[in-house]
Design a protein around this motif. Structure first.
Motif, PDB file in Angstrom:
ATOM      1  N   SER A 126      18.383  99.640  74.379  1.00 43.99           N
ATOM      2  CA  SER A 126      18.480 100.207  75.278  1.00 43.99           C
ATOM      3  C   SER A 126      17.174 101.009  76.763  1.00 43.99           C
TER       4      SER A 126
ATOM      5  N   GLY B 239      26.796 108.816  71.325  1.00 41.69           N
ATOM      6  CA  GLY B 239      26.058 107.730  70.951  1.00 41.69           C
ATOM      7  C   GLY B 239      25.760 108.603  69.276  1.00 41.69           C
TER       8      GLY B 239
ATOM      9  N   TYR C 133      19.547 103.909  69.117  1.00 39.63           N
ATOM     10  CA  TYR C 133      21.468 104.414  69.052  1.00 39.63           C
ATOM     11  C   TYR C 133      21.573 103.702  68.075  1.00 39.63           C
ATOM     12  N   HIS C 134      23.023 104.690  67.240  1.00 42.46           N
ATOM     13  CA  HIS C 134      23.949 104.475  67.008  1.00 42.46           C
ATOM     14  C   HIS C 134      25.162 104.158  67.084  1.00 42.46           C
ATOM     15  N   ILE C 135      26.258 103.638  68.244  1.00 45.15           N
ATOM     16  CA  ILE C 135      27.701 104.354  68.831  1.00 45.15           C
ATOM     17  C   ILE C 135      28.611 103.109  68.490  1.00 45.15           C
TER      18      ILE C 135
ATOM     19  N   VAL D 282      28.278 107.076  63.717  1.00 46.03           N
ATOM     20  CA  VAL D 282      28.885 106.785  64.904  1.00 46.03           C
ATOM     21  C   VAL D 282      29.332 107.907  65.928  1.00 46.03           C
TER      22      VAL D 282
ATOM     23  N   GLN E 131      24.249  99.207  66.818  1.00 47.36           N
ATOM     24  CA  GLN E 131      23.332  99.051  66.857  1.00 47.36           C
ATOM     25  C   GLN E 131      22.393  99.087  67.911  1.00 47.36           C
TER      26      GLN E 131
ATOM     27  N   LEU F  30      30.756 102.258  73.388  1.00 44.57           N
ATOM     28  CA  LEU F  30      29.596 101.520  74.765  1.00 44.57           C
ATOM     29  C   LEU F  30      30.477 101.013  76.382  1.00 44.57           C
TER      30      LEU F  30
ATOM     31  N   LEU G 255      25.271 107.708  77.009  1.00 44.44           N
ATOM     32  CA  LEU G 255      24.892 107.784  75.791  1.00 44.44           C
ATOM     33  C   LEU G 255      24.547 108.462  74.783  1.00 44.44           C
TER      34      LEU G 255
END
Ligand SMILES: Cc1cc2nc3c(=O)[nH]c(=O)nc-3n(C[C@H](O)[C@H](O)[C@H](O)COP(=O)(O)OP(=O)(O)OC[C@H]3O[C@@H](n4cnc5c(N)ncnc54)[C@H](O)[C@@H]3O)c2cc1C
Length: 416
Positions: free
Chosen positions: A72, A88, A123-125, A239, A66, A130, A84
């Protein structure tokens, strides 16, 4: 103090290129999230950077991460927003639920509201995604050199503290300074301050990815969801643009202390760990992909009184390994990177810049380490303490996260 200057590539000759010839060179040990972000931030401040990574390739094992607005905004400042957004997932909110009944204890809005409030999104990635975004930018930057199979083995300060020689994989490199971004078992940290084993926190984490298409439609909402239960908690979020649900399942356990990103776990044991939990949790476990089900013990260290010495400093987990219970470990490494670059960019002396960076960062990172430790207890309460926690959480005011999310590592040096 006179900084060490080195000559970097010579192509033709004009004023601009001449400036390029006199860039200060820094070495970063470790090409994880912290090391690569630091390389980009420093290159943006016109440093020449060599990243030495011990592994055969830049990579990070499965699982999601996260990224809150405090970090970010740094990544956006590096020009990584498109990457992203492409890879993301933008969650609509955060939700805390009861482990057995599924009752929503409290929830808050993320999505566009958080971007408006803090000037950067949440973001969730996937970690691999990433790292790819960071790597692509680093590879494209003319002032960043990336080297793999390059474990940092030894370093020495030279010329009355004005430079550092770093030995790695049979070669010795000179630089104006060394940054140890080499993780919780940092060799740079060990050489500066001596051997000190990290502490087992009594928590074991399971990480798994569940293909979203296998789940009943609408079961997992587009939110960061944390299920609180006695001695355990379960976190999930989307994700890879919503293709997978990333799950982190933390259980208090003793007797097993393997810390590894690649240790595969046994789904049967995970099922036993969450017997009696809500049906949604059972469904998630039932549909997990066993080839990416990992288990590892969680370690940390107490805050350090000092990080660096002279022209050598530390960054990220190397100096403040943090439990994942505030989802801030990588965020702190990214903040470190921006503040370090600002301090070094503003000071002709690398040692002074590093000292200033440490002074600006130690209190905040120690607070996050301690807060994460506290959450380890709070998340796992049972009985009346859990009831009191739930009542308090339900009444928490909007703006509770301001101190965390408003922090702007890009301007902290100007306002120092
Ligand atoms: C379950 C879990 C969930 C998490 N979730 C979140 C989250 O949601 N949000 C968040 O912000 N943080 C999260 N974190 C924390 C985050 O993963 C770490 O804080 C972050 O990865 C630290 O990055 P780093 O670059 O400092 O160290 P690392 O990622 O450990 O990278 C260190 C690098 O240095 C290399 N290296 C080591 N020694 C040497 C050497 N001698 N020479 C050269 N290279 C070397 C390693 O190979 C590695 O590539 C989570 C952690 C866990 C365990």
């Amino acid at each position: 103090m006179v900084p060490t200057f080195i000559m970097v590539g010579f192509v033709g000759y004009n004023g601009e290129q001449y400036l390029g010839l006199c860039m200060r060179r820094l070495i970063i040990a470790g090409g994880g999230i912290g090391g690569l972000t630091a390389a980009l931030c420093l290159a943006q401040k016109d440093f020449s950077v060599l990243v030495l990574e011990q592994a055969a390739q830049f990579s990070t094992a499965g699982a999601g991460i996260q990224l809150s607005p405090n970090c970010s905004r740094v990544l956006h400042h590096l020009g990584l927003e498109a990457g992203l957004r492409g890879k993301g997932f933008l969650p609509e909110g955060t939700q805390f639920r009861d482990w057995r009944s599924g009752r929503v204890i409290t929830e808050s809005v993320l999505g566009s509201a958080i971007a408006e409030r803090y000037g950067a999104p949440y973001y969730h990635i996937h970690r691999g995604d990433l790292l790819d975004v960071l790597l692509e930018a680093a590879r494209a930057h003319p002032h960043i050199e990336l080297r793999v199979n390059a474990r940092v083995e030894h370093f020495e300060t030279v010329r009355a503290g004005s430079g550092v020689q770093v030995r790695s994989a049979g070669t010795t490199e000179s630089s104006a300074g060394l940054i140890g971004a080499d993780g919780i078992h940092s060799k740079v940290r060990q050489d500066l301050w001596g051997e000190q084993q990290p502490l087992f926190t009594g928590n074991v984490a399971w990480r798994m990815l569940v293909p979203a298409e296998r789940l009943p439609a609408g079961m997992v909402r587009p939110m960061s969801t944390v299920w609180w239960g006695p001695g355990k908690h379960f976190v999930h979020y989307y994700v890879a643009g919503g293709e997978f649900v990333n799950c982190v399942c933390v259980v208090e356990k003793s007797g097993w202390q393997v810390e590894s990103w690649t240790e595969l776990g046994d789904v049967g044991e995970l099922r036993v760990d969450f017997v009696g939990w809500h049906a949604d949790i059972q469904t998630l476990i039932a549909h997990a992909d066993p080839s990416v089900l990992y288990k590892w013990a969680l370690f940390d260290r107490p805050p350090m009184p000092h990080w660096g010495k002279g022209n050598v400093t530390l960054l990220g987990d190397a100096c403040h390994p943090t439990l994942p219970f505030m989802a801030q470990g990588a965020a702190m490494a990214i903040e470190d990177a921006a503040v370090l670059a600002a301090c070094l960019g503003a000071d002709q002396s690398v040692a002074n810049g590093m000292q200033r960076y440490e002074g600006l960062r130690r209190k905040r990172t120690a607070g996050i380490q301690q807060g994460s430790r506290r959450n380890a207890k709070v998340f796992h309460l049972s009985g009346i303490p859990a009831w009191l926690r739930n009542r308090g959480a339900a009444r928490a005011r909007r703006g509770t996260m301001d101190g965390l999310f408003r922090y702007d590592p890009l301007s902290v040096v100007q306002s120092d």
